[in-house]
Enzyme design. Structure first.
Site, PDB file in Angstrom:
ATOM      1  N   CYS A   3      50.576  37.641  45.717  1.00 32.99           N
ATOM      2  CA  CYS A   3      49.533  36.664  45.384  1.00 32.99           C
ATOM      3  C   CYS A   3      48.215  37.164  45.957  1.00 32.99           C
ATOM      4  CB  CYS A   3      49.909  35.304  45.973  1.00 32.99           C
ATOM      5  SG  CYS A   3      48.550  34.134  46.013  1.00 32.99           S
ATOM      6  N   CYS A  33      42.349  33.153  42.944  1.00 29.56           N
ATOM      7  CA  CYS A  33      42.283  32.339  41.727  1.00 29.56           C
ATOM      8  C   CYS A  33      42.061  30.870  42.023  1.00 29.56           C
ATOM      9  CB  CYS A  33      43.575  32.470  40.916  1.00 29.56           C
ATOM     10  SG  CYS A  33      44.326  34.085  41.027  1.00 29.56           S
ATOM     11  N   THR A  63      47.045  28.614  50.082  1.00 32.36           N
ATOM     12  CA  THR A  63      47.070  30.026  49.710  1.00 32.36           C
ATOM     13  C   THR A  63      45.749  30.689  50.068  1.00 32.36           C
ATOM     14  OG1 THR A  63      48.523  29.514  47.868  1.00 32.36           O
ATOM     15  CG2 THR A  63      47.303  31.565  47.722  1.00 32.36           C
ATOM     16  N   GLU A 100      50.082  31.635  53.332  1.00 31.71           N
ATOM     17  CA  GLU A 100      49.788  30.213  53.181  1.00 31.71           C
ATOM     18  C   GLU A 100      49.627  29.612  54.570  1.00 31.71           C
ATOM     19  OE1 GLU A 100      52.801  31.508  52.044  1.00 31.71           O
ATOM     20  OE2 GLU A 100      51.936  32.041  50.117  1.00 31.71           O
ATOM     21  N   HIS A 111      45.039  26.105  37.046  1.00 30.63           N
ATOM     22  CA  HIS A 111      45.968  26.895  37.863  1.00 30.63           C
ATOM     23  C   HIS A 111      47.310  27.095  37.150  1.00 30.63           C
ATOM     24  CE1 HIS A 111      46.071  29.151  41.459  1.00 30.63           C
ATOM     25  NE2 HIS A 111      47.223  28.654  41.842  1.00 30.63           N
ATOM     26  N   TYR A 130      49.098  30.977  36.281  1.00 34.02           N
ATOM     27  CA  TYR A 130      50.445  31.507  36.501  1.00 34.02           C
ATOM     28  C   TYR A 130      50.973  32.276  35.286  1.00 34.02           C
ATOM     29  CZ  TYR A 130      50.915  28.810  40.840  1.00 34.02           C
ATOM     30  OH  TYR A 130      50.762  28.311  42.111  1.00 34.02           O
ATOM     31  N   CYS A 185      49.256  35.865  36.668  1.00 35.36           N
ATOM     32  CA  CYS A 185      49.684  36.517  37.921  1.00 35.36           C
ATOM     33  C   CYS A 185      51.200  36.694  38.010  1.00 35.36           C
ATOM     34  CB  CYS A 185      49.141  35.771  39.131  1.00 35.36           C
ATOM     35  SG  CYS A 185      50.073  34.311  39.604  1.00 35.36           S
ATOM     36  N   GLU A 225      56.722  29.326  44.800  1.00 36.06           N
ATOM     37  CA  GLU A 225      55.413  28.918  44.296  1.00 36.06           C
ATOM     38  C   GLU A 225      55.457  28.708  42.781  1.00 36.06           C
ATOM     39  OE1 GLU A 225      52.059  31.539  44.630  1.00 36.06           O
ATOM     40  OE2 GLU A 225      50.704  29.851  44.827  1.00 36.06           O
TER      41      GLU A 225
HETATM   42 FE1  SF4 Z   1      48.098  33.551  43.852  1.00 34.36          FE
HETATM   43 FE2  SF4 Z   1      48.773  33.516  41.284  1.00 34.36          FE
HETATM   44 FE3  SF4 Z   1      47.674  31.340  42.415  1.00 34.36          FE
HETATM   45 FE4  SF4 Z   1      46.254  33.585  41.945  1.00 34.36          FE
HETATM   46  S1  SF4 Z   1      47.194  32.220  40.417  1.00 34.36           S
HETATM   47  S2  SF4 Z   1      46.201  32.341  43.775  1.00 34.36           S
HETATM   48  S3  SF4 Z   1      47.767  35.158  42.382  1.00 34.36           S
HETATM   49  S4  SF4 Z   1      49.672  32.285  42.888  1.00 34.36           S
HETATM   50 FE    FE Z   2      49.100  28.993  43.506  1.00 33.84          FE
END
Ligand code: SF4
Ligand code: FE
Length: 481
Positions: free
Chosen positions: A99, A103, A190, A256, A291, A295, A298, A446
Site C-alpha cells: 500500500c 490515495c 493508512t 497503519e 476509495h 481498490y 492498487c 484491507e
Molecule cells: Fe493503499 Fe490502495 Fe488505499 Fe492507495 S487505495 S491507500 S494503495 S489501500
Molecule cells: Fe485503504
C-alpha cells in the site's frame, strides 16, 4: 515549489515532529526505523515515479496554468482523469506490492472539493474557499495527505452523541473566535506517519443530535495533541532480524496507526465542515466511493505480483506444465482483471458534480469494492494451493546460511535443478508476505474492511441498484398491467 524528488520527500518527513509510539515506546526516528521504513519507501515511490519520464504521464497532471502537480493532488477534471488514477494505482501496486498510502488523501480531496461547494451553496459558508487554499498549499509543497475517516465507534448500536464515552467519535469540544478544538481518534490510519497533512472527516451520516460530530478539517500531522500508535502487522519484527529473504519484500510495505486527537486546535481557515450534519453522509459516501474505485487499481497491481510469484513458484516446483496449475493461474488472472474492469468502468461512467470535479459512478464503485472483498481471498487461496506448504514451513535465511543446516536446506528445499534453492525460497517468502505476512494487512484484510466493510457496499448497491425500474422492465415484457 516544483515536484519533490523521493529524497526531498524523505528529508521533509525527517523534519516533522511526529508523536509516534510503537511497542509501548516513543519512536524518535520514524524515518529510519527498520519496521517503518518500508512503508515510507512505498510513499517515496509516488515521488520517484513522478520524476521518471516513462511514468510521468500517469503520475503527474499539468494544470491549465501550466503547473505540473503529482496526480495524487489532482482534482479529477474528466473521466480520463478518473481512469488514469486507476491505471496509476495499478502500476504502483505492481512496483511496490504494498500500500503506497497516498490515495486516501487524493480521495479525501476530491470528496471535500465537491461537498464543501455544496455546503456553501446551502449555508453561505466559506468551506470551499478554505479547502482550495489548503489544496494549493499542499500542491505548492507536493505534500502527502492522509484522509482520516474511521472513528473507533465504541458501541456500534449507538449514535455518536449517545456513546458512553463521548470521544469514541471525533467531535468539537470547544468553539473559539479563531477556530475549534476537537477530541477523539481515528483508527486504521493508512500512511498517517508518512504524511505531512491530514484531512479529518466524519465516519457516518448524522442527525441533528450529532451536530458536534459533523466536523471536517485539515491540520499538519505534527500538530500539538496528535499522537499515533502503530498497528502491529503479522511478522513485523522479522524486519529487525537483519534478513532480506525472510521478509519476502524487503523494500516496500504499508503502515497503519491509531491516531489520537487530544484537544487539537483547528484554525478557522482549515475548517471544511462545522455542524452541517446534513452533509456528513454526502462526504462519507463520496470519499468511500472514490476509495472503493481506488481498490480496483492498487489491489489489482498487487494481485499482478502475487500471480507472477505463483507462476514462478509453479515453475520452480516443476509443476508449471500441469493443466490444473495452468487453469488456476488463468482463474487468478480472470479474477484480477475483473477487479480492474470494475475500477475502469466506475471511472468511465463518472459524471461531474455541482462543483465541476468528477465523481465516479457510485453503483459501479460499490460493485468494484464488493468484488474486492472476495476476489483477492480467492487469488490468495489459489496462490497457496499452487505454492505448496513450503511457503509457510521453509526454514529461515539463517538456516540456509548456517554451517550445519545450510547444506541440508540447500539440498532438500531444491525444486527444479536449474533454479537455486535460495531463489525458490525467495519466491515462497514473497507469497507468504502477501498472503499471511505484513503485506496481507493491505492485500487481504484491507480488501475486506478498507473503504468500508462488505455490508456498507451492499447498502449502497441496494440504494443505487434501482429495483423498481427492473421490476417495471419485467412487468412490461410479461404483460403485467
Ligand atoms: Fe493503499 Fe490502495 Fe488505499 Fe492507495 S487505495 S491507500 S494503495 S489501500
Ligand atoms: Fe485503504
Amino acid at each position: 515549489m516544483a515536484l519533490m524528488t523521493g529524497e526531498q520527500y524523505i528529508e521533509s518527513m525527517r523534519k516533522m515532529n511526529l508523536q509516534v509510539y510503537m511497542f509501548g515506546k516513543k519512536v524518535d526516528n520514524v524515518v529510519d526505523n527498520p519496521i517503518l521504513r518500508p512503508s515510507l519507501n512505498s510513499v517515496r515511490a509516488t515521488y520517484d515515479y513522478a520524476q521518471d519520464p516513462e511514468y510521468e504521464d500517469l503520475m503527474t497532471v499539468t494544470l491549465e496554468d501550466g503547473t505540473k502537480i503529482n496526480r495524487f493532488l489532482n482534482i479529477h477534471r474528466h473521466t480520463t482523469d478518473l481512469m488514469n488514477k486507476v491505471k496509476m494505482q495499478r502500476m504502483l501496486g505492481q512496483k511496490t506490492a504494498a500500500c503506497f498510502q497516498r490515495c486516501v488523501g487524493m480521495d479525501a480531496c476530491n470528496a471535500e472539493y465537491s461537498t464543501t461547494y455544496e455546503i456553501d451553496q446551502k449555508y453561505g459558508t466559506k468551506y470551499h474557499e478554505n479547502f482550495k487554499k489548503f489544496l494549493d498549499y499542499c500542491r505548492e509543497n507536493d505534500f502527502t495527505i492522509d484522509g482520516a475517516m474511521t472513528d473507533p465507534k465504541g458501541d456500534r448500536g449507538l449514535a455518536p452523541h449517545a456513546q458512553a464515552d463521548p470521544d469514541l467519535y471525533l467531535h468539537v469540544v470547544e468553539r473559539r473566535e479563531d477556530g475549534i478544538v476537537v477530541c477523539g481518534a481515528k483508527a486504521h490510519q493508512t500512511g498517517i506517519i508518512n504524511s505531512q497533512e491530514v484531512i479529518v472527516m466524519p465516519t457516518i451520516a448524522m442527525g441533528p443530535d450529532d451536530k458536534d460530530y459533523a466536523v471536517s478539517f485539515a491540520v499538519p500531522t505534527d500538530t500539538e495533541g496528535i499522537l499515533m500508535i502503530i498497528g502491529r502487522q503479522s511478522c513485523d519484527t522479522r524486519k529487525t532480524e537483519n534478513t532480506t529473504l525472510d521478509v519476502g519484500n524487503a523494500e516496500y510495505g504499508g503502515v497503519e496507526a491509531l491516531v489520537i486527537f487530544d484537544h487539537v486546535f483547528v484554525p478557522n481557515d482549515r475548517i471544511f465542515m462545522n455542524g452541517e450534519y446534513d452533509f456528513a453522509g454526502m462526504l462519507v459516501e463520496r470519499f468511500a466511493g472514490y476509495h472503493r474505485q481506488s481498490y480496483g487499481g492498487c489491489k489489482v497491481g498487487v494481485g499482478d505480483v502475487l500471480i507472477g510469484a505463483t507462476a514462478l513458484a509453479a515453475e520452480y516446483n516443476g509443476a508449471a506444465k500441469a493443466s490444473h496449475v495452468k487453469d488456476k493461474l488463468i482463474e487468478m488472472m480472470h479474477l484480477n482483471e475483473t477487479l480492474y474492469c470494475c475500477g475502469i468502468a466506475c471511472s468511465a461512467e463518472g459524471a461531474p458534480t455541482a462543483s465541476g470535479n468528477y465523481l465516479i459512478n457510485l453503483l459501479l464503485a460499490n460493485v468494484c469494492k464488493q468484488n474486492v472483498t472476495r476476489f483477492p481471498y480467492e487469488i490468495a487461496r489459489l496462490a497457496e494451493d499452487i505454492a505448496g506448504g513450503i511457503f509457510v514451513t521453509a526454514p529461515s535465511e539463517a538456516d540456509l546460511k548456517g554451517e550445519v543446516t545450510g547444506p541440508w536446506v540447500e539440498k532438500y528445499l531444491r525444486g527444479i535443478s536449474s533454479v537455486s534453492t535460495e531463489d525458490r525460497m525467495k519466491v515462497m517468502r514473497l507469497i507468504e508476505n502477501l498472503c499471511l505476512g505484513t503485506a496481507a494487512v493491505g492485500y487481504r484484510t484491507e480488501s475486506m474492511h478498507g473503504a468500508g466493510s462488505p455490508q456498507a457496499q451492499r447498502i449502497m448497491i441496494s440504494r443505487q441498484g434501482n429495483l423498481p425500474m427492473k421490476k417495471e422492465l419485467a412487468k412490461k415484457l410479461a404483460g403485467i398491467k
